[in-house]
Write a protein that holds these residues in place. Structure first.
Motif, short mmCIF file in Angstrom:
data_model
loop_
_atom_site.label_atom_id
_atom_site.label_comp_id
_atom_site.label_asym_id
_atom_site.label_seq_id
_atom_site.Cartn_x
_atom_site.Cartn_y
_atom_site.Cartn_z
N UNK A 5 -1.28 27.33 35.89
CA UNK A 5 -2.04 26.73 37.00
C UNK A 5 -2.55 27.70 38.00
N UNK A 6 -1.52 28.63 38.30
CA UNK A 6 -2.04 29.61 39.26
C UNK A 6 -3.04 30.56 38.87
N UNK A 7 -2.92 30.80 37.55
CA UNK A 7 -4.29 31.69 37.29
C UNK A 7 -5.56 30.84 36.98
N UNK A 8 -5.51 29.88 36.68
CA UNK A 8 -6.71 29.06 36.49
C UNK A 8 -7.18 28.54 37.97
N UNK A 9 -6.18 28.17 38.69
CA UNK A 9 -6.56 27.86 40.12
C UNK A 9 -7.26 28.82 40.84
N UNK A 10 -6.55 29.99 40.72
CA UNK A 10 -7.34 31.43 41.56
C UNK A 10 -8.75 31.66 40.81
N UNK A 11 -8.92 31.35 39.62
CA UNK A 11 -10.23 31.84 38.82
C UNK A 11 -11.24 30.85 39.45
N UNK A 12 -10.78 29.50 39.30
CA UNK A 12 -11.87 28.39 39.32
C UNK A 12 -11.99 27.92 40.92
N UNK A 13 -11.11 28.10 41.63
CA UNK A 13 -11.09 27.74 43.07
C UNK A 13 -11.62 28.74 44.00
N UNK A 14 -11.40 30.21 43.62
CA UNK A 14 -11.58 31.16 44.31
C UNK A 14 -12.69 32.03 43.80
N UNK A 15 -12.15 32.78 42.71
CA UNK A 15 -13.06 34.24 42.16
C UNK A 15 -14.53 33.68 41.74
N UNK A 16 -14.58 32.51 40.89
CA UNK A 16 -15.82 32.00 40.36
C UNK A 16 -16.73 31.64 41.61
N UNK A 17 -16.36 30.78 42.50
CA UNK A 17 -17.08 30.35 43.59
C UNK A 17 -17.70 31.56 44.26
N UNK A 18 -16.68 32.43 44.61
CA UNK A 18 -17.28 33.77 45.50
C UNK A 18 -18.27 34.44 44.60
N UNK A 19 -18.19 34.48 43.30
CA UNK A 19 -19.01 35.16 42.55
C UNK A 19 -20.42 34.75 42.61
N UNK A 20 -20.35 33.22 42.61
CA UNK A 20 -21.70 32.70 42.49
C UNK A 20 -22.40 32.52 43.81
N UNK A 21 -21.67 32.59 44.95
CA UNK A 21 -22.25 32.54 46.29
C UNK A 21 -23.27 33.39 46.80
N UNK A 22 -24.13 33.05 47.04
CA UNK A 22 -25.41 33.64 47.38
C UNK A 22 -25.88 34.87 46.21
N UNK A 23 -25.67 34.61 45.02
CA UNK A 23 -25.80 35.36 43.81
C UNK A 23 -27.36 35.05 43.23
N UNK A 24 -27.70 36.58 43.26
CA UNK A 24 -29.36 36.35 42.88
C UNK A 24 -29.52 36.57 41.31
#
Length: 257
Positions: free
Chosen positions: A43-62
């Motif tokens: 849960x912690x691994x998937x939570x970190x990926x889908x709640x934080x890392x992926x949204x950060x990666x695609x935020x203002x992503x050209x």
């Protein structure tokens, strides 16, 4: 606190915490706890990926397509790497399950030393990932560190049990695991030096980190949970997966996103 300070604090405190908890469990050989800890780690691994890392990666992503492609490539790379390690292991042991599982106490510590070296490399990689996450965003670094700590605890328990089974004393097993945890600090410092002056590489590092965490959760941890299929155990697994996700969500909110 400076970014480097956050990185070092997360590595040192996280390593000490994961080893302390793992030692407390492993030295009492409470194997029934491991499945619960693994569920929380998923849960912690998937939570970190889908709640934080992926949204950060695609935020203002050209270039979202390129980022998604890197995520996919990362998952495939980790699949190939694990296949290579499995092939080497089975080739070395001749594919004999008995030699794989039944020789631990009679191998003069060989399997234990293999675990120490493998864990040191894994911890080094975690340190680089933590450095990249903190350089991208402090909040992202915190949640990534928590997810890595959650994953490390059940892994460290397994490492302790293998070291004890391989003939090491409890004291030596603890010292060796503490020594291997220092590789996290080394990886973090190297990652900080490399990425601080090359911040264009940080998104790529985060994409590979996300791929690694998805692969570990889905390919390595979840299949082990399916080995216990009774209703009560399944309910506990679901509960602790949700707790793992929830803890990441809570940190996400408290960090002020």
């Amino acid at each position: 606190m400076s970014t480097l300070g956050w990185i070092l604090l997360s590595c040192v405190a996280g390593g000490a915490l994961s080893i302390a908890i793992a030692a407390a469990v492993a030295f009492r050989v409470e194997a029934r706890w491991i499945s619960t800890l693994v569920s929380y780690a998923v849960g912690a691994l998937l939570g970190a990926v889908f709640l934080d890392i992926i949204p950060h990666l695609f935020e203002n992503n050209a270039h979202p397509g390129a980022t998604a492609g890197l995520l996919l490539a990362g998952i495939l790379v980790f699949f190939v790497l694990e296949k290579a390690l499995l092939w080497r292991h089975h080739h070395h042991h001749g594919g004999d399950d008995e030699s794989e599982h039944g020789h631990g106490a009679h191998d003069h510590g060989r399997s234990g030393w293999m675990i120490v070296f493998g864990d040191s490399f894994h911890n080094f990689t975690d340190g680089v990932i933590i450095a990249g996450a903190f350089l991208a965003d402090i909040r992202l670094g915190i949640t990534t560190s928590l997810a890595i700590i959650a994953h490390e605890i059940p892994q460290e328990i397994g490492d302790f049990l293998i070291l004890l089974h391989s003939g090491f004393s409890k004291k030596k097993a603890l010292l060796l695991n503490l020594f291997s945890s220092l590789a996290t600090v080394v990886g973090a410092l190297l990652g900080y030096v490399m990425l601080y002056n090359a911040r264009d590489w940080v998104p790529a590092m985060l994409a590979l980190a996300a791929a690694s965490m998805i692969y570990v959760a889905v390919a390595d941890l979840i299949p082990g949970l399916h080995k216990k299929a009774d209703l009560r155990e399944t309910g506990m697994q679901i509960l602790f997966i949700l707790l793992g996700v929830g803890s990441i969500a809570l940190v996400h909110e408290l960090a002020g996103h």
